[in-house]
Design an enzyme around this catalytic site. Structure first.
Site, PDB file in Angstrom:
ATOM      1  N   ASN A 138     103.946   5.196  94.528  1.00 17.55           N
ATOM      2  CA  ASN A 138     102.075   5.307  94.586  1.00 17.55           C
ATOM      3  C   ASN A 138     101.575   5.725  93.817  1.00 17.55           C
ATOM      4  OD1 ASN A 138      99.422   4.948  95.373  1.00 17.55           O
ATOM      5  ND2 ASN A 138      99.812   5.260  97.416  1.00 17.55           N
ATOM      6  N   ALA A 173      96.935  -1.987  96.910  1.00 16.02           N
ATOM      7  CA  ALA A 173      97.379  -2.474  98.414  1.00 16.02           C
ATOM      8  C   ALA A 173      98.616  -3.309  98.404  1.00 16.02           C
ATOM      9  CB  ALA A 173      96.194  -2.908  98.752  1.00 16.02           C
ATOM     10  N   GLY A 196     102.470   9.039 100.311  1.00 15.05           N
ATOM     11  CA  GLY A 196     102.167   9.245 101.669  1.00 15.05           C
ATOM     12  C   GLY A 196     102.469   8.544 102.551  1.00 15.05           C
ATOM     13  N   ASP A 197     102.034   8.542 103.931  1.00 12.29           N
ATOM     14  CA  ASP A 197     102.566   7.606 105.006  1.00 12.29           C
ATOM     15  C   ASP A 197     102.458   6.351 104.999  1.00 12.29           C
ATOM     16  OD1 ASP A 197     103.782   9.162 106.539  1.00 12.29           O
ATOM     17  OD2 ASP A 197     102.241  10.543 107.472  1.00 12.29           O
ATOM     18  N   GLU A 202     103.831  -0.142 104.307  1.00 10.20           N
ATOM     19  CA  GLU A 202     103.985  -0.966 102.739  1.00 10.20           C
ATOM     20  C   GLU A 202     105.225  -0.791 103.282  1.00 10.20           C
ATOM     21  OE1 GLU A 202     102.471  -2.488  98.703  1.00 10.20           O
ATOM     22  OE2 GLU A 202     100.805  -0.920  99.521  1.00 10.20           O
ATOM     23  N   GLY A 239     101.696  12.606  99.354  1.00  4.78           N
ATOM     24  CA  GLY A 239     100.634  12.312  99.846  1.00  4.78           C
ATOM     25  C   GLY A 239      99.949  12.663 100.809  1.00  4.78           C
ATOM     26  N   ASP A 502      99.269   4.251 112.380  1.00  2.00           N
ATOM     27  CA  ASP A 502      99.753   4.750 111.780  1.00  2.00           C
ATOM     28  C   ASP A 502      98.883   5.131 110.484  1.00  2.00           C
ATOM     29  OD1 ASP A 502     102.000   4.732 113.012  1.00  2.00           O
ATOM     30  OD2 ASP A 502     103.246   3.332 111.322  1.00  2.00           O
ATOM     31  N   GLU A 504      95.910   3.414 109.992  1.00  2.00           N
ATOM     32  CA  GLU A 504      95.382   2.347 109.632  1.00  2.00           C
ATOM     33  C   GLU A 504      95.028   1.315 110.963  1.00  2.00           C
ATOM     34  OE1 GLU A 504      95.233   0.789 106.769  1.00  2.00           O
ATOM     35  OE2 GLU A 504      96.521   1.562 105.573  1.00  2.00           O
TER      36      GLU A 504
END
Length: 537
Positions: A138, A173, A196-197, A202, A239, A502, A504
């Protein structure tokens, strides 16, 4: 030089940094040791002896000694030295691992080749090590350093260990998730995510979803038995938050995580499925938070332009707002676990609680399968009603540098349960005392307004949703062991919050959660107890 049979130790007198050393390799113990031996013979190992397990050797290679000159008297007897270098893991402070090298000098070419051959044969027997990895990077997460971190700290280690990779730099995304549904993943030994997390989540959704699709499992069925994925996931932290990495390795350090991947470590981890009205919303591995943590993530999503400081701003704003939410929590206690949320026994490498709880859960399922115990429909559920400042469910400690103990210090990664933490309505001052406990060694559950339960399933429905839709609540009312306690309405009561899953946002307050024991595996081994600091030559 000692003769070497199939499982006989190999012992020689070699040179390390111009010091005469006894070196031994014990295949039975899978251990390489060396210690100073200035006198004749090998001698016994002293306090300065060094050792490395074969499983933590990255690779061995013959060292080119051409063009080097040795004028020290210690080397005069060695007309043409031969050497081999062992690339290995060296433990540093705070659970960090470092790539280290030690070169052994031999007086004879035959002896050098014997050591090389023996070490390489032992390394080839380590079948858990990956050979081909799919890497997702990412480039936007955190401080935008993902690609640089991978190229500088990770790629050289993979090359050294002869690991081949296919790299996908994500452009949008869900790019990684979509790729995992489309690619032929059978040719890989694992998936690595650099980020990151959010990036890990994902990849998790893509891998779990792909595995269920291939196995013909309907993920929208809340009671479906999910199929574990055969591929491990490696996390290279890059992240803004790296909670999963910190809770499974003990540090957010790219080199450490890369070395855990190289040596082929494996750590099973629970995953919770979150459903609403027979539809899968998301999977969770760390935190499900309603109320305080839900409000923070919902507010911070509207302030992305602020960067990482948005979390601090939204946290302060949410704390000052002091909203509480009325609802009903129904949960099934995790009777199969051998630990409890307040036993102060954290999850560590080789965790007994996780191993034993997994066995107990399997026995429980067998008894249910053969009709020796009642099925889920008549299991003993508990119901708690009231007004809550926060409802948190953690599958792991959720430790991070700001909160080294985490939200639930004794939560376990692979015991098939989640720690359900209920924070009832209280004053701002008391809630602040509760939050401060997360930053020190104090027991954050030692308050009259805090309740914690170890559960394997739970449901929540907010008060407005109870009035409109009794689908989830209706099932809860049929459960036994009701613990409802009505409280006076709160002056700060608000209709409903959102769930922080988490990191989101889940907009539906009414959810049904089930923990799936050890559904995925990471390239990790858990946090090591009392990680020793090595002395090295």
């Amino acid at each position: 030089m000692g003769a070497m049979g199939a499982a006989e130790p190999l012992r020689s007198v070699l040179w390390v940094k111009q010091q005469r050393c006894a070196v031994s390799l014990d295949p039975a113990r899978a251990l390489l040791r060396w210690w100073r031996s200035p006198g004749p013979g090998a001698g016994a190992p002293g306090a300065d002896a060094c050792s490395v397990p074969i499983s933590e050797i990255i690779t061995v290679e013959e060292t080119d000694v051409n063009g080097k000159h040795y004028t020290s008297g210690k080397w005069q007897k060695m007309e043409k030295p031969y050497a081999f270098t062992v690339h290995r893991v060296r433990r540093a402070r705070q659970h960090r691992w470092r790539w280290a090298q030690v070169t052994f000098w031999c007086p004879e070419e035959q002896l050098c080749h014997l050591w090389l051959q023996t070490l390489r044969e032992l390394l080839e027997k380590l079948t858990s090590r990956p050979k081909h990895l799919l890497v997702f990077i990412n480039p936007f997460g955190g401080k935008g350093q993902g690609k640089r971190i991978y190229e500088r700290k990770v790629a050289p280690l993979f090359t050294l260990a002869s690991i081949t990779t296919e790299i996908i730099v994500t452009e949008r995304a869900n790019h990684a998730k979509e790729s995992l549904y489309e690619l032929n993943i059978d040719k890989y030994d694992g998936i690595v995510c650099v980020g990151g997390d959010g990036m890990f989540s994902e990849v998790l959704h893509g891998l779990v979803g792909r595995t269920q699709r291939d196995a013909g499992v309907d993920q929208d069925q809340a009671r479906a038995a999910l199929v574990p994925s055969p591929l491990r996931i490696g996390i290279i932290p890059a992240g803004s938050t790296d909670c999963v990495c910190y809770s499974t390795v003990g540090t957010n350090d790219a080199e450490t995580s890369a070395l855990h991947i190289v040596v082929g470590d494996s750590l099973p981890m629970d995953v919770s499925s979150v459903h609403h009205n027979s539809t899968l919303l998301r999977y969770s591995v760390s935190l499900l938070g309603y109320g305080f943590y839900g409000d923070i993530i919902k507010d911070s999503e509207q302030k992305r332009w602020m960067g990482l400081v948005r979390y601090d701003f939204s946290g302060l704003k949410t704390f000052l707002s002091h909203h509480c939410y009325e609802g009903t929590v129904s949960f099934l206690p995790a009777q199969h676990t051998v630990g409890s949320p307040r036993d102060r026994k954290p999850c560590r490498a080789g965790c007994f609680v996780c191993r034993q709880s997994k066995r107990q859960l399997e026995e429980e399922r067998k008894r249910s399968l053969y009709g020796l115990e009642s099925a889920e429909e008549v299991e003993e559920w508990k119901v708690v009603c009231g007004q809550f400042l926060a409802i948190n469910a953690t599958n792991m400690s959720c430790a991070c540098p700001r909160s080294p103990q985490g939200l639930s210090p004794a939560a376990h990664l692979g015991d098939g349960s989640s720690d359900l933490i209920l924070i009832r309505k209280c004053s701002r001052f008391n809630f602040l005392r509760f939050l401060v406990r997360h930053t020190n060694q104090g027991d954050q559950f030692d308050f009259t307004f805090v309740e914690v339960y170890r559960v394997k399933k739970f449901q929540f429905v907010s008060k407005p949703a109870e009035d409109k839709d009794g689908s989830v609540r209706g099932r809860g009312k049929k459960r036994l062991g009701q613990l409802c306690s009505d409280r006076p309405p709160c002056c700060c009561a608000v209709s409903s919050s959102a769930w922080n899953c988490d990191g989101e946002v889940l907009s539906s307050p009414a959810i049904e959660v089930r923990v799936h024991c050890q559904l995925v595996r990471l390239f990790a081994r858990g946090i090591e107890e009392n990680s020793k600091q090595e002395s090295h030559r």
